[in-house]
Write a protein that holds these residues in place. Structure first.
Motif, short mmCIF file in Angstrom:
data_model
loop_
_atom_site.label_atom_id
_atom_site.label_comp_id
_atom_site.label_asym_id
_atom_site.label_seq_id
_atom_site.Cartn_x
_atom_site.Cartn_y
_atom_site.Cartn_z
N UNK A 169 0.84 -1.20 0.00
CA UNK A 169 0.00 0.00 0.00
C UNK A 169 0.87 1.24 0.00
N UNK A 189 2.20 14.92 -8.02
CA UNK A 189 3.09 16.06 -7.92
C UNK A 189 3.57 16.48 -9.31
N UNK A 211 1.50 9.55 -5.29
CA UNK A 211 1.84 10.89 -4.83
C UNK A 211 2.83 11.56 -5.78
N UNK A 263 8.49 12.85 4.43
CA UNK A 263 8.08 11.89 3.40
C UNK A 263 9.25 11.40 2.53
N UNK A 300 2.34 17.33 1.52
CA UNK A 300 3.48 17.22 0.60
C UNK A 300 3.13 17.86 -0.73
N UNK A 334 0.90 4.15 -2.75
CA UNK A 334 0.55 5.51 -2.31
C UNK A 334 1.65 6.49 -2.69
N UNK A 335 2.89 6.09 -2.47
CA UNK A 335 4.00 7.00 -2.77
C UNK A 335 4.14 7.20 -4.28
N UNK A 380 11.54 8.28 3.40
CA UNK A 380 11.31 6.86 3.06
C UNK A 380 12.26 6.41 1.96
N UNK A 408 0.69 8.71 6.67
CA UNK A 408 0.92 8.91 5.24
C UNK A 408 -0.25 9.66 4.61
#
Lengths: 138, 521
Positions: free
Chosen positions: A3, A15, A11, B94, B41, A7-8, B97, B34
């Motif tokens: 997950x 962006x 993101x 963030x 973010x 999600x990252x 990570x 998150x």
């Protein structure tokens, strides 16, 4: 973990999309640059403006030969240099001979930027910013 | 009654946000942080972009409006009514990570922070420098510089937390974090254990060690999901980290160094950690041993941080008032200085170092003489200085709330302008929006916050004087007498704060900001 990876990744993509969309902000800024053929000058009366006192702004538009430019729509915007302060706005009235006048009342003492924007009859635009320090009125 | 761990005893009915049906369920979800970090973010990304490429006029740029108006106003509000919510949702963490991935694959794990740096002295210095730079270069007036500060923050957090193990940036470096820790000392919520007896029986200490999902066998996680059956042939790779700021929950007391990251909540296999209500300022009354911190009274660096942030709250507002500008301009002219910048530096040296040292030392000297005859000035200072926290925070709230209430609604036209430039909004930009409350309400609101802060400070000083050891044994009067110099200091600062707040403000920025790319000037 899976997950978090999804999600990252999402993101990062969002962006990127926002940055691409934000390029429109740069385009818009470029579109507002003024024609180099037009000279914009500003005189403020009184010379030491203060709060609670109206100031008269005399704007002068001249072409590259120094000739006056009439028939333009001229707006004046006063912004403080601190975020959070609302601008003061005025539309200048033509006074002939390439001159235009507007009145502004300053809401707070401090540093301001006065932006004069002119749209000529032929569609050309001109814009110029003037720094100004406003004192405390009594 | 305050326990040795500084926690109110017998508080069976205390509010526990993690038990609330919606908010609690969300926060107990492993990915809650998150989910909070992601939108911030994205916002930070937009602010960076607008700061570098957007209009270079502060009231019209997302970077300046977002950072110096919205963030500052909302962060103090959050600290006042809840706790360290910004650190919970911190976007600077963030990219860490990715840093962890780099650390695992290329750096053979993180390095411990050198012992000499395991304190707040670096953070104190950086915070003081930040306040000076903010004034010297008028960051509030420059979207471009604001964006560079934010970018630098991301880079610093990434580099520090990639190289060093744990949350080294949060604990030892971040000026924003130190401000939030300072403010959260008076917040009404705290992360702490529900039942100490459960922790006493726990053998795995997951709250600080972290755990692998499924490590404890096929049982439900606190959230009731995200668990796969334990399989010896395929050990789970998923790990829930423990507290990276080294706050061992059974011995944790108070909010110092707590980022509200909720790692401990998610790691605890017994669902024994809550986000629990408490009496604001109560954690300052006692001096328990605090996990990961020690005793406040033995931490000169923490005392210095408190003094810095308290006096900075006054200096920050002091530098914006007209009498100060006028005096500095006249002095600069009289001394033949090319600009008032050297005098600004002098203001900071006097206001953040000399004057605080003198006043605090004087109060400590008087306090030491009025209490035990053998108490040193340093001991008296390190005991009572934490009484300044509510007052300092009250002054910050008063100042930041002024700006937020004066122009909080300008975010609307700034966003409209941004959306209009990117073709997503075709309506009028409402530049007339700004104040959240009528102007006549501003000073009363500021004064209320300052008075509340002063009242909290007086209460803390009194409570400290009642602490065992604060006075001669069995002599309560000597304890209160030792607090008197601090009462005087608090009242002096209150008077100074009120004087500052009634002065006319001059919203100045460095005039050379106009003329940077994009200003058209």
């Amino acid at each position: 973990m899976k997950f978090q990876r999804h999600a990252l990744t999402g993101l990062a993509l969002m962006l990127l999309l926002l940055f691409l969309a934000g390029c429109g902000r740069i385009q818009a800024a470029r579109a507002n640059q003024s024609s180099a053929d037009i000279a914009v000058d500003l005189q403020i009366i009184p010379e030491a403006p203060a709060t609670q006192q109206a100031s008269t702004l005399q704007i002068s538009l001249r072409d590259r030969n120094g000739g006056p430019i009439d028939g333009a729509t001229v707006t004046v915007e006063g912004d403080m240099t601190h975020a959070g302060m609302t601008p003061v706005l005025a539309t200048a009235r033509p006074a002939g001979g390439g001159r235009y006048t507007a009145a502004l009342t300053w809401t707070m003492a401090g540093d301001w930027q006065i932006t004069v924007k002119a749209t000529l009859a032929d569609g050309r635009t001109a814009q110029r910013a003037f720094p100004l320090r406003v004192g405390e009125g009594h | 009654m305050i326990t040795e761990r500084g926690q109110p005893a017998g508080k069976a009915g205390a509010v526990d946000i993690l038990r609330w049906p919606l908010a609690g369920r969300f926060l107990r979800w492993r990915h809650a942080r998150l989910a909070l970090q992601a939108p911030l973010f994205l916002l930070a990304g937009l602010m960076l972009f607008d700061g570098f490429f957007g209009p270079q006029l502060a009231p019209k740029n997302l970077a300046t409006v977002g950072a110096w108006l919205q963030y500052r106003g909302l962060v103090v509000l959050a600290l006042l009514i809840a706790g360290n919510l910004f650190c919970m949702a911190c976007p600077f963490m963030l990219p860490r990570r990715l840093g962890r991935l780099i650390r695992r694959r290329f750096l053979a794990g993180g390095h411990p922070v050198p012992r000499a740096l395991r304190n707040k002295w670096l953070a104190v210095a950086l915070t003081a420098v930040f306040f000076y730079v903010y004034e010297r270069y008028s960051l509030w007036a420059s979207p471009w510089l604001t964006a560079w500060v934010a970018a630098g923050y991301f880079l610093a957090a990434f580099l520090v937390d990639t190289w060093f193990e744990g949350a080294a940036f949060c604990k030892y470096v971040c000026p924003l974090g130190q401000f939030n820790f300072f403010g959260s000392l008076v917040s009404p919520l705290e992360i702490r254990v529900r039942a100490p007896s459960v922790c006493a029986a726990c053998a795995t200490k997951d709250c600080i060690r972290g755990r692998r999902v499924g490590e404890h066998g096929p049982q439900a996680s606190p959230a009731g999901h995200e668990v796969r059956p334990y399989d010896e042939t395929r050990p789970e790779k998923v790990t829930i980290p423990g507290c990276e700021l080294w706050l061992f929950q059974p011995a944790k007391a108070g909010n110092m160094d707590c980022t509200f990251c909720l790692d401990c909540v998610h790691a605890c296999p017994h669902d024994n950690i809550g986000l629990i209500g408490r009496l604001p300022t109560a954690e300052l009354w006692g001096d328990p041993f605090r996990s990961g911190i020690g005793r406040f009274s033995r931490r000169a660096d923490l005392a210095a941080l408190v003094v810095l942030l308290t006096f900075a709250s006054f200096i920050n507002a002091f530098n914006m008032i007209r009498p100060v500008y006028t005096l500095r301009d006249r002095l600069a002219a009289a001394l033949g200085l090319p600009s008032p910048a050297p005098l600004l530096l002098l203001t900071f040296v006097l206001g953040l170092i000399v004057l605080p040292a003198l006043l605090v030392a004087l109060a400590g000297w008087a306090s030491a003489r009025l209490a035990q005859p053998h108490e040193t000035i340093a001991a008296a200072v390190q005991r009572y200085v934490y009484a300044l926290v509510p007052l300092g925070f009250g002054m910050w709230v008063a100042h930041y709330s002024f700006h937020f209430l004066t122009g909080g609604l300008t975010i609307v036209p700034v966003v409209q302008s941004f959306l209009a430039d990117v073709g997503l909004y075709g309506g009028p930009v409402q530049w007339g929006l700004g104040p959240v409350v009528p102007g006549a309400w501003l000073f009363p609101i500021e004064a209320v916050f300052l008075y509340l802060g002063a009242t909290g400070a007086l209460i803390v000083a009194f409570q400290i004087s009642q602490r065992p050891g604060a006075g001669a044994p069995g002599n309560q009067g000597r304890g209160i007498a030792a607090a008197l110099p601090w009462f005087v200091l608090i009242l002096l600062l209150l008077a100074a704060g009120l004087w500052i707040l009634v002065q006319p403000m001059d919203m100045r920025g460095t005039m050379q900001m106009i003329g940077l790319p994009g200003t058209g000037g």
